[in-house]
Design an enzyme around this catalytic site. Sequence first.
Site, PDB file in Angstrom:
ATOM      1  N   HIS A  93       0.855  -1.200   0.000  1.00 15.51           N
ATOM      2  CA  HIS A  93       0.000   0.000   0.000  1.00 15.51           C
ATOM      3  C   HIS A  93       0.888   1.246   0.000  1.00 15.51           C
ATOM      4  CE1 HIS A  93      -2.769   3.086   1.353  1.00 15.51           C
ATOM      5  NE2 HIS A  93      -3.727   2.320   0.888  1.00 15.51           N
ATOM      6  N   GLU A 165      -3.886   2.110  -7.349  1.00 17.56           N
ATOM      7  CA  GLU A 165      -4.289   3.247  -6.514  1.00 17.56           C
ATOM      8  C   GLU A 165      -3.363   4.430  -6.804  1.00 17.56           C
ATOM      9  OE1 GLU A 165      -6.612   1.955  -2.761  1.00 17.56           O
ATOM     10  OE2 GLU A 165      -4.493   1.849  -2.302  1.00 17.56           O
TER      11      GLU A 165
HETATM   12  P1  PGA Z   1      -9.394   6.172   0.310  1.00 15.02           P
HETATM   13  O1  PGA Z   1      -8.197   5.151   0.571  1.00 15.02           O
HETATM   14  O2  PGA Z   1     -10.559   5.377  -0.184  1.00 15.02           O
HETATM   15  O3  PGA Z   1      -9.638   6.804   1.629  1.00 15.02           O
HETATM   16  O4  PGA Z   1      -8.911   7.143  -0.719  1.00 15.02           O
HETATM   17  C1  PGA Z   1      -7.926   4.129  -0.343  1.00 15.02           C
HETATM   18  C2  PGA Z   1      -6.704   3.395   0.095  1.00 15.02           C
HETATM   19  O5  PGA Z   1      -5.763   4.028   0.608  1.00 15.02           O
HETATM   20  O6  PGA Z   1      -6.630   2.164  -0.057  1.00 15.02           O
END
Ligand code: PGA
Length: 256
Positions: A93, A165
């Site tokens: 992550h 992401e």
């Molecule tokens: P968020 O986080 O939905 O708050 O943008 C997503 C993540 O960090 O996996």
Amino acid sequence: MKTYIVGNWKLNFTVGEASIYLHKLLKALPSHREMEVVVAPSTLALQPLSLQVDRHIIKLSAQNGFYRDYGAYTGEVSFSQLRGLVDYAIIGHSERRYVLHETDKDIAKKVAASLRNRITPILCIGEIESERAFGETKDVIRDQLLGGLSEVSDDDLSKVIIAYEPVWAISSAKSSKLASPDEIAEVVALIRETLKDTYGAKALEGVPVLFGGSVNSSNAGGYLTVPGVNGLLIGSASLILSEFIDIIETAKRVRA
Ligand code: PGA
């Protein structure tokens, strides 16, 4: 392929709060054959929640794990200790990459340790804002993808989930912006192309690609219709039970 709805609770909820949330979610969840609903509580809550959860309805994920199975590694929790408690593990992550300085090499070892312990890794990749601005997105995505998968055999590729992401779209980012469907589609296509070039078309068939970054109940439906997106990784919106349930219901509708 199933649609994945994964809630990443990050560093939120006490064990008691997590247990109450899970209890309510289990009660409220609509039946969802074609979907895989997953929550990722803090490591501390995984053991009690693993006794409470009904795995036919919800699966548990770790938010991290250590790449050695045992030994002198003070403060770490291994995938071999997580084995049996969780079905999934979020690995790489952006908060672990940029706040806790994990490298692609660490991440590759974690992906391998996760697979070795029969836990499905959810490998997160994504560019930061300046990398996008300087036109480096493709290189970053390729490096993080192939770097994170460097210890995965051809046979094991179908046991991996990829989550795209863009770091600038994560709700906690300083100047968080929403990613557009076109921006996501382009990177998801690149991910699939890179996997195909490296592992061959056949290996690619079973690899789900999720999107994450400020997903909520009003934009979830749109993101789920982006070509190539098989599910969502949700941070802050997953902390609100009604929001998370709305997202699951939206996903069910979109996929029906
Ligand atoms: P968020 O986080 O939905 O708050 O943008 C997503 C993540 O960090 O996996």
